[in-house]
Design an enzyme around this catalytic site. Structure first.
Site, PDB file in Angstrom:
ATOM      1  N   GLU A  73       9.061  -3.778  10.809  1.00 49.90           N
ATOM      2  CA  GLU A  73       9.639  -2.485  10.137  1.00 49.90           C
ATOM      3  C   GLU A  73       9.611  -1.334  11.276  1.00 49.90           C
ATOM      4  O   GLU A  73       9.156  -1.549  12.753  1.00 49.90           O
ATOM      5  CB  GLU A  73       8.220  -2.045   9.256  1.00 49.90           C
ATOM      6  CG  GLU A  73       8.675  -0.541   8.867  1.00 49.90           C
ATOM      7  CD  GLU A  73       7.303   0.157   7.882  1.00 49.90           C
ATOM      8  OE1 GLU A  73       6.510  -0.929   7.467  1.00 49.90           O
ATOM      9  OE2 GLU A  73       7.456   1.016   7.336  1.00 49.90           O
ATOM     10  N   ASP A  89       1.258  -1.043  -0.123  1.00 46.31           N
ATOM     11  CA  ASP A  89      -0.183   0.025   0.089  1.00 46.31           C
ATOM     12  C   ASP A  89       0.896   1.247  -0.220  1.00 46.31           C
ATOM     13  O   ASP A  89       0.154   2.299  -0.243  1.00 46.31           O
ATOM     14  CB  ASP A  89      -1.110   0.038   0.889  1.00 46.31           C
ATOM     15  CG  ASP A  89      -0.564   0.136   2.593  1.00 46.31           C
ATOM     16  OD1 ASP A  89       0.718   0.296   2.621  1.00 46.31           O
ATOM     17  OD2 ASP A  89      -1.452   0.193   3.091  1.00 46.31           O
ATOM     18  N   SER A  90       2.507   1.432  -0.023  1.00 49.23           N
ATOM     19  CA  SER A  90       2.439   2.199  -0.248  1.00 49.23           C
ATOM     20  C   SER A  90       2.778   2.691  -1.272  1.00 49.23           C
ATOM     21  O   SER A  90       2.940   3.756  -1.647  1.00 49.23           O
ATOM     22  CB  SER A  90       4.306   1.630  -0.051  1.00 49.23           C
ATOM     23  OG  SER A  90       5.453   0.705  -0.655  1.00 49.23           O
ATOM     24  N   ASP A  96      -1.489  -6.518  -0.144  1.00 51.19           N
ATOM     25  CA  ASP A  96      -1.136  -5.965   1.324  1.00 51.19           C
ATOM     26  C   ASP A  96      -3.089  -5.101   1.253  1.00 51.19           C
ATOM     27  O   ASP A  96      -3.413  -4.027   0.635  1.00 51.19           O
ATOM     28  CB  ASP A  96      -0.171  -4.232   0.964  1.00 51.19           C
ATOM     29  CG  ASP A  96       0.414  -3.897   2.067  1.00 51.19           C
ATOM     30  OD1 ASP A  96       0.271  -4.661   3.298  1.00 51.19           O
ATOM     31  OD2 ASP A  96       1.086  -2.767   1.680  1.00 51.19           O
ATOM     32  N   GLU A 136      -1.131  -5.689   9.083  1.00 47.68           N
ATOM     33  CA  GLU A 136      -0.712  -4.858   9.518  1.00 47.68           C
ATOM     34  C   GLU A 136      -1.706  -4.951  11.188  1.00 47.68           C
ATOM     35  O   GLU A 136      -2.927  -5.053  11.098  1.00 47.68           O
ATOM     36  CB  GLU A 136      -0.748  -3.284   9.564  1.00 47.68           C
ATOM     37  CG  GLU A 136      -0.372  -2.668   8.325  1.00 47.68           C
ATOM     38  CD  GLU A 136       0.278  -1.351   8.621  1.00 47.68           C
ATOM     39  OE1 GLU A 136      -0.126  -0.305   9.211  1.00 47.68           O
ATOM     40  OE2 GLU A 136       1.257  -0.658   6.582  1.00 47.68           O
TER      41      GLU A 136
HETATM   42  O1  KIV Z   1       3.507  -1.060   1.848  1.00 49.24           O
HETATM   43  C1  KIV Z   1       4.755  -1.745   1.219  1.00 49.24           C
HETATM   44  O2  KIV Z   1       5.367  -0.691   0.609  1.00 49.24           O
HETATM   45  C2  KIV Z   1       5.499  -2.113   2.528  1.00 49.24           C
HETATM   46  C3  KIV Z   1       6.751  -2.570   3.226  1.00 49.24           C
HETATM   47  C4  KIV Z   1       7.203  -1.458   3.913  1.00 49.24           C
HETATM   48  C5  KIV Z   1       7.275  -3.786   4.016  1.00 49.24           C
HETATM   49  O3  KIV Z   1       4.287  -2.598   3.798  1.00 49.24           O
END
Ligand code: KIV
Length: 270
Positions: free
Chosen positions: A181, A44-45, A83, A114
């Site tokens: 993280e 979700d980044s 994610d 998460e």
């Molecule tokens: O969304 C993401 O890229 C992540 C990574 C930083 C593990 O959760």
């Protein structure tokens, strides 16, 4: 080609260091896959790296499903993990199961969410329905408002113990791996030694069972974002900018297109 599967990732603990990167599109995913990465996370980044948002919180389910679909098209070997975005799993077990299932329908082979002990019952449920889950604890970006910023977690003895309890709860619930993280190296190491599933670190030191980075960070695509834990393998921001400048100059000086780039009509009718 040895396809990476969920059981294989679990089995890697203590035998092979796991490599992981994020990807959000077909071409990048194909490059990572051909290079031999073990896990591709459709993170979700995407919100902060591709969409220009200041946090991952506004990222929507339909956006994540779209990126999962196009990443999957580029991947033959790596394990693809989707994610779960904010509010796609917190509202109810039904929502979580449906949304996690939608990731699998788009080709993800597992999902990541998460949270620690609190999300363990939900994870147990997802796993019982055949949905493999990757956990994620520490500096979980969806809780940025609670943390008051992107702050390293687990710095006190009490907070370290909290993270170890969370990791054990996730293991018990059936995760196949856990992202650690933003935490001190010593905490990453202790968690890694406390659980039987592999840990995959990002800013969690050298002793995790694997490492993950955000692709745009390690390629140096954003000069405004250079956190301490990232190693920049290239400076693509400057590389791309200088290529575009060259292109502009070539057009303006009529160097491009040149003879080699043009089509010609047939000289005479045959
Ligand atoms: O969304 C993401 O890229 C992540 C990574 C930083 C593990 O959760």
């Amino acid at each position: 080609m040895d396809k990476i599967t969920v059981p294989k990732v679990k089995h890697f603990k203590g035998k092979k260091i796991i490599t992981a990167l994020t990807a959000y599109d077909f071409l990048t995913a194909r490059i990572l896959d051909e290079a031999g990465i073990d896990i591709i996370l459709v993170g979700d980044s995407v919100g902060t790296t591709i969409q220009g948002l200041s946090s991952t919180i506004p990222v929507k389910m339909e956006e994540m499903l779209y990126h999962t679909r196009i990443v999957k098209r580029g991947v033959k070997r790596a394990l693809v993990v989707g994610d779960m975005p904010f509010l796609s799993y917190q509202t109810s077990q039904e929502d979580a199961i449906r949304n996690a299932g939608l990731f699998l329908k788009e080709g993800a082979e597992a999902i990541k969410l998460e949270g620690g002990e609190k999300v363990a019952p939900l994870i147990e449920k997802l796993v019982s329905y055949g949905i493999p889950v990757m956990g994620h604890i520490g500096l979980t970006p969806q809780s940025v408002n609670l943390f008051g910023g992107y702050k390293i977690q687990g710095k006190t003895e009490k907070k370290k113990e909290r993270l170890i309890t969370d990791a054990k709860a996730l293991e018990e619930a059936g995760v196949f791996s856990i992202v650690l993280e933003g935490m001190p190296e010593e905490v990453g190491k202790e968690i890694t030694e406390s659980v039987s599933v592999p840990t995959i670190g990002i800013g969690a030191g050298r002793f995790c069972d694997g490492q993950i980075l955000v692709i745009t960070d390690m390629l140096g695509m954003d000069p405004m974002f250079t956190p301490h834990f990232v190693k920049k393998y290239r400076d693509l921001y400057e590389e791309i900018k200088s290529a575009v400048r060259e292109y502009i100059e070539d057009i303006e000086t009529q160097k491009f297109p040149s003879e080699e780039h043009v089509f010609h009509a047939k000289k005479k009718e045959e």
